[in-house]
Design an enzyme around this catalytic site. Sequence first.
Site, PDB file in Angstrom:
ATOM      1  N   GLU A   1       0.828  -1.217   0.000  1.00 51.17           N
ATOM      2  CA  GLU A   1       0.000   0.000   0.000  1.00 51.17           C
ATOM      3  C   GLU A   1       0.859   1.264   0.000  1.00 51.17           C
ATOM      4  O   GLU A   1       0.547   2.233  -0.681  1.00 51.17           O
ATOM      5  CB  GLU A   1      -0.942   0.013   1.215  1.00 51.17           C
ATOM      6  CG  GLU A   1      -2.085  -0.988   1.125  1.00 51.17           C
ATOM      7  CD  GLU A   1      -2.977  -0.762  -0.088  1.00 51.17           C
ATOM      8  OE1 GLU A   1      -3.185   0.397  -0.465  1.00 51.17           O
ATOM      9  OE2 GLU A   1      -3.447  -1.768  -0.665  1.00 51.17           O
TER      10      GLU A   1
ATOM     11  N   CYS B   1     -12.035   3.029 -14.941  1.00 56.27           N
ATOM     12  CA  CYS B   1     -12.406   4.437 -14.716  1.00 56.27           C
ATOM     13  C   CYS B   1     -11.131   5.263 -14.609  1.00 56.27           C
ATOM     14  O   CYS B   1     -10.848   5.891 -13.604  1.00 56.27           O
ATOM     15  CB  CYS B   1     -13.261   4.567 -13.457  1.00 56.27           C
ATOM     16  SG  CYS B   1     -14.159   6.131 -13.416  1.00 56.27           S
TER      17      CYS B   1
ATOM     18  N   CYS C   1     -17.791  -1.247 -17.738  1.00 52.26           N
ATOM     19  CA  CYS C   1     -17.858  -0.913 -16.308  1.00 52.26           C
ATOM     20  C   CYS C   1     -19.108  -1.510 -15.647  1.00 52.26           C
ATOM     21  O   CYS C   1     -20.218  -1.347 -16.153  1.00 52.26           O
ATOM     22  CB  CYS C   1     -17.863   0.604 -16.145  1.00 52.26           C
ATOM     23  SG  CYS C   1     -18.013   1.115 -14.426  1.00 52.26           S
TER      24      CYS C   1
ATOM     25  N   CYS D   1     -24.201   5.186 -13.456  1.00 46.30           N
ATOM     26  CA  CYS D   1     -23.189   6.246 -13.401  1.00 46.30           C
ATOM     27  C   CYS D   1     -23.728   7.540 -14.034  1.00 46.30           C
ATOM     28  O   CYS D   1     -24.042   7.584 -15.222  1.00 46.30           O
ATOM     29  CB  CYS D   1     -21.922   5.798 -14.127  1.00 46.30           C
ATOM     30  SG  CYS D   1     -20.690   7.108 -14.206  1.00 46.30           S
TER      31      CYS D   1
HETATM   32  S1  SF4 Z   1     -19.336   4.225 -16.182  1.00 45.60           S
HETATM   33 FE1  SF4 Z   1     -18.795   5.809 -14.705  1.00 45.60          FE
HETATM   34  S2  SF4 Z   1     -17.715   4.752 -13.093  1.00 45.60           S
HETATM   35 FE2  SF4 Z   1     -17.753   3.380 -14.853  1.00 45.60          FE
HETATM   36  S3  SF4 Z   1     -15.845   3.781 -15.979  1.00 45.60           S
HETATM   37 FE3  SF4 Z   1     -17.421   5.091 -16.848  1.00 45.60          FE
HETATM   38  S4  SF4 Z   1     -17.230   7.033 -15.727  1.00 45.60           S
HETATM   39 FE4  SF4 Z   1     -16.170   5.460 -14.523  1.00 45.60          FE
END
Ligand code: SF4
Length: 345
Positions: free
Chosen positions: A38, A193, A203, A209
């Site tokens: 980390e 992202c 995603c 989103c």
């Molecule tokens: S959908 Fe939203 S959270 Fe997912 S990669 Fe695209 S911008 Fe990022």
Amino acid sequence: MPELPAFSTRLIAWQKCEGRHGLPWQQTRDPYRVWLSEIMLQQTQVTTVIPYYQRFLETFPDLVTLATAPIERVIEHWAGLGYYARARNLHRCAQQIVTVHGGNWPKNTEQLAELSGIGRSTAAAIAAFAFGQRAAILDGNVKRVLCRHFAIEEFPGKTAVDRKLWALAEELLPASEIEAYTQGLMDLGATLCTRSRPLCLRCPLAETCLARQQGRQGELPVAKPRATIPERRSTFVIISNGSQILLERRPPSGLWGGLLVLPEGDVDRVIARLGLQLESAQAIPAMRHAFTHFRLTLEPVLCRVSKNQCIAEAGMTWVDVDKAADAGVPTPIRKLLMRVANVKG
Ligand code: SF4
């Protein structure tokens, strides 16, 4: 439409199928290794960290070895990773655990966050990966994901926004599978992202989103606002006797030091200071000028005085109207003088 599974459920399912599983610091609950990874991963890419992590562990395989090693040797193993305060804090932290905690890692985030070089998010990551604690992380990648997903409209570096993001991060925590969830957030921020050109089509959070729905992935998170440049306003008195304009030499230091400029300040005071007889005064349109550290609005007032008045005061000089703009005056004053070149007569 069937209701979508929760944010965390989708993220966990995605992490299990598509997330990263083969990193050298995964598949372990050893807090020493989790902590080391980390710290190394702060501000540094995974691919850069891997060889450093492996070499570091060969030399310092456990906490006590690290705590008792000379700092120079630790730094030597850090050379090339950058941000050397991390290496010094790492060494100090190892010593704190040995001396303050008897060589045992504290298990809760509050105590972890008291150790050198461990902030709230790193403490939560260690607590989650090493001890399975339900704790929220909020590093730069996670902030980006949350700011986009929830369309946070303000710069995330602001204290109030940071507080809001922490609250959100806590609210989203799943009841179980904290490791997969935490890793999922990290993986999503690092692989899909991403800062530029996020891969929204792949995603697991795409359907909810807001940035994606609004097509604002490029705008969010909101960038750090530029420092506001102070604004100043000042009156500049263009004193004309019909054929000449009065200029005043500035003191050697300060703005326009040593240059000839128009007298600056309240018209009545300037006229009184110079002992002139005012015939008329007329405001003319203001002009803005940007300096490096501030913006100045010059508010010119054209003042006519009787032709035979002359000034004995040191530093003052009458200059022919058509020569004034070229009399070694600073740019904004020159622009003003060019505007009023028709004052002649
Ligand atoms: S959908 Fe939203 S959270 Fe997912 S990669 Fe695209 S911008 Fe990022």
